[in-house]
Scaffold this motif. Structure first.
Motif, PDB file in Angstrom:
ATOM      1  N   GLN A  48      -5.146  -2.128   6.858  1.00  0.00           N
ATOM      2  CA  GLN A  48      -4.409  -2.131   5.590  1.00  0.00           C
ATOM      3  C   GLN A  48      -3.558  -0.806   5.859  1.00  0.00           C
ATOM      4  OE1 GLN A  48      -6.811   0.319   1.922  1.00  0.00           O
ATOM      5  NE2 GLN A  48      -6.982   1.593   3.660  1.00  0.00           N
ATOM      6  N   SER A  49      -1.738  -0.857   4.860  1.00  0.00           N
ATOM      7  CA  SER A  49      -1.075   0.309   5.748  1.00  0.00           C
ATOM      8  C   SER A  49      -1.148   1.306   4.652  1.00  0.00           C
ATOM      9  CB  SER A  49      -0.155  -0.154   5.655  1.00  0.00           C
ATOM     10  OG  SER A  49      -0.559  -1.393   7.334  1.00  0.00           O
ATOM     11  N   ASP A  50      -0.604   2.133   5.458  1.00  0.00           N
ATOM     12  CA  ASP A  50      -0.339   3.376   4.402  1.00  0.00           C
ATOM     13  C   ASP A  50       0.179   4.256   3.142  1.00  0.00           C
ATOM     14  OD1 ASP A  50      -0.340   6.546   3.738  1.00  0.00           O
ATOM     15  OD2 ASP A  50      -0.418   6.818   5.599  1.00  0.00           O
ATOM     16  N   ALA A  51       0.355   2.893   2.390  1.00  0.00           N
ATOM     17  CA  ALA A  51       0.981   2.646   1.386  1.00  0.00           C
ATOM     18  C   ALA A  51       1.548   4.037   1.159  1.00  0.00           C
ATOM     19  CB  ALA A  51       0.492   2.457   0.126  1.00  0.00           C
ATOM     20  N   GLN A  52       1.020   5.122   0.834  1.00  0.00           N
ATOM     21  CA  GLN A  52       1.820   6.838   0.295  1.00  0.00           C
ATOM     22  C   GLN A  52       2.972   6.846   1.477  1.00  0.00           C
ATOM     23  OE1 GLN A  52       0.436   8.489  -2.195  1.00  0.00           O
ATOM     24  NE2 GLN A  52       2.345   8.914  -1.869  1.00  0.00           N
ATOM     25  N   THR A  53       2.640   6.730   2.451  1.00  0.00           N
ATOM     26  CA  THR A  53       3.852   7.049   3.569  1.00  0.00           C
ATOM     27  C   THR A  53       4.638   6.355   3.517  1.00  0.00           C
ATOM     28  OG1 THR A  53       2.080   7.730   5.361  1.00  0.00           O
ATOM     29  CG2 THR A  53       3.998   7.598   6.002  1.00  0.00           C
ATOM     30  N   PRO A  96      -8.157  -1.466  14.470  1.00  0.00           N
ATOM     31  CA  PRO A  96      -9.004   0.085  15.413  1.00  0.00           C
ATOM     32  C   PRO A  96      -9.466   0.732  13.726  1.00  0.00           C
ATOM     33  CG  PRO A  96      -6.477  -0.480  15.658  1.00  0.00           C
ATOM     34  CD  PRO A  96      -6.665  -1.708  14.619  1.00  0.00           C
ATOM     35  N   GLU A  97     -10.183   1.514  14.642  1.00  0.00           N
ATOM     36  CA  GLU A  97     -10.465   2.468  13.227  1.00  0.00           C
ATOM     37  C   GLU A  97      -9.856   2.865  12.819  1.00  0.00           C
ATOM     38  OE1 GLU A  97     -14.438   4.328  14.912  1.00  0.00           O
ATOM     39  OE2 GLU A  97     -15.253   4.759  12.839  1.00  0.00           O
ATOM     40  N   GLY A  98     -10.060   2.893  11.130  1.00  0.00           N
ATOM     41  CA  GLY A  98      -9.043   3.441  10.721  1.00  0.00           C
ATOM     42  C   GLY A  98      -8.139   3.385   9.830  1.00  0.00           C
ATOM     43  N   ALA A  99      -7.831   1.750  10.121  1.00  0.00           N
ATOM     44  CA  ALA A  99      -7.601   1.048  10.042  1.00  0.00           C
ATOM     45  C   ALA A  99      -7.674  -0.249   9.010  1.00  0.00           C
ATOM     46  CB  ALA A  99      -5.702   0.742  10.018  1.00  0.00           C
ATOM     47  N   ARG A 100      -9.269   0.307   8.503  1.00  0.00           N
ATOM     48  CA  ARG A 100      -9.868  -1.548   8.222  1.00  0.00           C
ATOM     49  C   ARG A 100      -9.888  -0.896   7.030  1.00  0.00           C
ATOM     50  NH1 ARG A 100     -14.306  -0.533  13.112  1.00  0.00           N
ATOM     51  NH2 ARG A 100     -13.300  -0.784  14.771  1.00  0.00           N
ATOM     52  N   LEU A 101     -10.208  -2.448   6.213  1.00  0.00           N
ATOM     53  CA  LEU A 101     -10.332  -1.742   5.247  1.00  0.00           C
ATOM     54  C   LEU A 101     -12.038  -2.656   4.996  1.00  0.00           C
ATOM     55  CD1 LEU A 101      -7.791  -4.782   3.939  1.00  0.00           C
ATOM     56  CD2 LEU A 101      -8.378  -3.008   2.969  1.00  0.00           C
ATOM     57  N   PRO A 102     -12.567  -2.141   4.716  1.00  0.00           N
ATOM     58  CA  PRO A 102     -13.827  -2.476   3.927  1.00  0.00           C
ATOM     59  C   PRO A 102     -14.003  -4.260   3.516  1.00  0.00           C
ATOM     60  CG  PRO A 102     -13.284  -0.200   2.252  1.00  0.00           C
ATOM     61  CD  PRO A 102     -12.267  -0.984   3.497  1.00  0.00           C
ATOM     62  N   GLN A 103     -13.288  -4.058   2.416  1.00  0.00           N
ATOM     63  CA  GLN A 103     -13.764  -5.384   1.349  1.00  0.00           C
ATOM     64  C   GLN A 103     -13.405  -6.271   2.848  1.00  0.00           C
ATOM     65  OE1 GLN A 103     -11.593  -3.048   1.537  1.00  0.00           O
ATOM     66  NE2 GLN A 103     -10.086  -3.686  -0.206  1.00  0.00           N
TER      67      GLN A 103
END
Lengths: 411, 411
Positions: free
Chosen positions: A160-165, A307-314
């Protein structure tokens, strides 16, 4: 007259087998969605149908967290939503920044090129989030770019990327944004208005647990202005927003194409279930089952590629252990345990397995069932497995995590 | 966190009202098609799903009366099938002959132009069949044209053109053909191989009585050769046959897009029902109910706009009598009798009514119900109506015509 091709009468009614769908989508349909699909079709200009379409738009705005007037389902799969964004917002000769960290960024590049435009590619390793600094650098190097496209949730890797930033950076450089939220919508926060995203597309068969074949899209007023100001005609008749708009606007309901009625009934019901559960609860449910699955996969020694923090739970992508036969194991999971998981795509083919926990598929019994099947199949394939340990680890997480009510069965 | 857009909880599950669908499509779904739609979705690479897709292709070849290997359902409505034919077979700078005798010929021209090509238009009056001599003349005047496109069954007028003759002329001038069989497939003979047509598209919600949203297409080997020999890339990623082929070919099953599983189940069942009934019987059933409807409409003094001989049995367009309020009458039919009929499009708006008798909608009770409702609504709107006469006329036809078995309920 004798017909040249005779009727194939040996073909029986199709009945799909039971499956536990833990791949990259489709996910399991909620029983109420199935019932909705089986209703009678009615005309697409019928006043009752038109009211349903208005409700659909309201429900979609909730899912996308947007007030965008132009929010509706395209009559085609997610790839149609993607292509609709590009053919409407890109003109020949344009320069478009595309962030690629998986399969779908690559498809975006294809779309840009087929529009006769140039893609400036911001590359990140598959499995990592998009690096905002690289986007910033690309925009500085190409000040004439007016459009940035990226994938919020890369289905091919689970990153998952940081869409807001990324949206903030694009805005600072006076660029509109196209955001792929196919796998994120209803699974993790998609906050279209808060992000300030301009064109966002998704799909129905992931965390919405609806029938595949529709692509929810939403466009900001800025995006619509850009479409209105085009110098050239949109290359696709079917995807031309100016034409589609006439069909989906309440004031003026003109014929464009025959709406896929039954699928829209299904989407209406799936979105209603989402509203009844509440987005925050849906996000928490995906998170909870991801944590449980992760505990079990850890126990089996399977490592996440993201890496943890960027993982999509789904979407949980893990490395295939050395010596394990990818195809044989996926086949055994399917044939012996009815469990479908996803294979790796492109450079990750044969290297990863992808465990989807999307929408109605994100349930306790599926996490436990999948881990149990994995334990048995891996053991049968010669891996040393501490039988029951993965399930116990998952159970522990499920027990300690605050219980989130399962998807409501009625609103 | 507080969500910016709150859930709309006042929206109930959607239940469509009962309708008698006698418009230009969608037509009524057969009960077995509804059941098929409500089944669980499975993965699009699941071996069981792949087998179903192979059966679908076989069933579609029967419906199209073709041996074309490349015969499959596009994942979008009929307009996607149309656009797919054009974007694959047309290159920028090409000259394409398009025959226009209604709305859909006009849409073909749009498609040609959006491909960067030039459309040479063969015009015929709306309501008439395409005049073969005009096509011949156009081909002589433009010997560099390599493609001819026409609509076999013009849904907007109910006129059927002579596809065999038009295809023959095109072939003699070394042109490939694109044929719109949206409204004809399964209603009147569509004989792809006998005609020698090269690219034919249809839709599921007309005489197949399946859920809307899929477009059956078939391509001859000549058409495939032409696609393979393209100098330029197909402008649409989604519709690029070279990519779609990889998904639909049996040998190599690669991911292109997520197949619309439930809709495909429905199409499988609809095509199975067609094979069980037999194409010739389906054609005869449409003809029989058309004759009955026609007898009733004649009795009501409603005149067909299409000359006899070119009339589609499944689409009956009649002139609105002077002094009758188009919208009010259609609204009364819908609100008071649950009967949907079609309005006129383009230059025919407000001038005609269109009675569709397509697929599962082509049944005795619908013909009688529609005529009864027409008698009452026209009388209520001040027209002098001999109450019961239209129904009696229709009954007489139904009684004298050889009885054709209704759509089989099992194969």
């Amino acid at each position: 007259m004798t017909l040249a091709v005779q009727p194939p009468l040996e073909i029986d009614t199709f009945h799909p087998p039971r499956r536990i769908l833990l791949g990259p989508g489709p996910s399991d349909l909620h029983p109420q969605v199935k019932s909705a699909l089986a209703q009678g079709v009615i005309g697409y200009l019928d006043p009752v149908f038109v009211s349903m379409m208005e409700e659909l738009k309201t429900l979609m705005r909730y899912a996308f967290q947007t007030k965008n007037a132009l929010t509706f389902p395209m009559s085609g799969p997610g790839s149609v939503g993607m292509e609709a964004c590009f053919v409407n917002l890109v003109e020949p000769g344009d320069k478009v920044i595309v962030c690629r960290n998986g399969v779908f960024g690559g498809r975006m590049i294809e779309n840009v090129e087929r529009c006769g435009a140039t893609a400036i590619v911001v590359e990140d390793e598959w499995g990592l989030a998009v690096d905002p600094q690289k986007l910033e650098d690309a925009l500085r190097a190409h000040p004439d770019a007016r459009l940035v496209a990226f994938v919020h949730a890369e289905t091919s890797t689970g990153a998952q990327s940081d869409a807001q930033t990324l949206c903030d950076i694009a805005r600072r450089h006076d660029c509109l944004t196209i955001v792929d939220a196919v796998t994120s919508l209803a699974g993790t926060p998609v906050l279209v208005d808060e992000w300030g995203a301009d064109a966002v597309y998704s799909a129905t068969q992931k965390c919405l647990s609806c029938t595949p074949g529709l692509s929810p899209v939403t466009f900001s007023d800025r995006a619509i202005e850009k479409v209105r100001a085009r110098q050239t005609r949109v290359q696709s008749w079917f995807m031309d927003l100016k034409l589609v708009l006439d069909y989906w606007s309440a004031s003026q309901r003109t014929y464009h194409h025959t709406a896929p009625g039954n699928s829209l009934y299904g989407l209406h019901e799936a979105l209603r279930l989402l509203a009844a559960e509440g987005l925050e609860h849906a996000w928490a449910r995906h998170r909870r089952h991801h944590e449980a699955l992760k505990a079990g996969l850890d126990q089996l020694g399977l490592e996440f590629i993201v890496p943890e923090g960027a993982r999509l739970p789904q979407m949980n992508a893990v490395r295939i252990p050395d010596g394990m036969d990818d195809k044989a194991i996926r086949r055994a999971l399917l044939d012996e345990y009815a469990v479908e998981i996803g294979a790796g795509l492109g450079p990750l083919a044969g290297k990863i397995w992808r465990f989807g926990l999307m929408g109605y598929s994100a349930r306790e019994e599926n996490v436990l069932g999948a881990l149990s099947a994995m334990e048995m199949v891996l053991a049968a394939n010669g891996m040393k497995v501490d039988q029951g340990a993965a399930i116990t680890a998952a159970q522990r997480v499920l027990a300690t995590h605050h219980h989130v009510p399962a998807s409501a069965t009625s609103a």
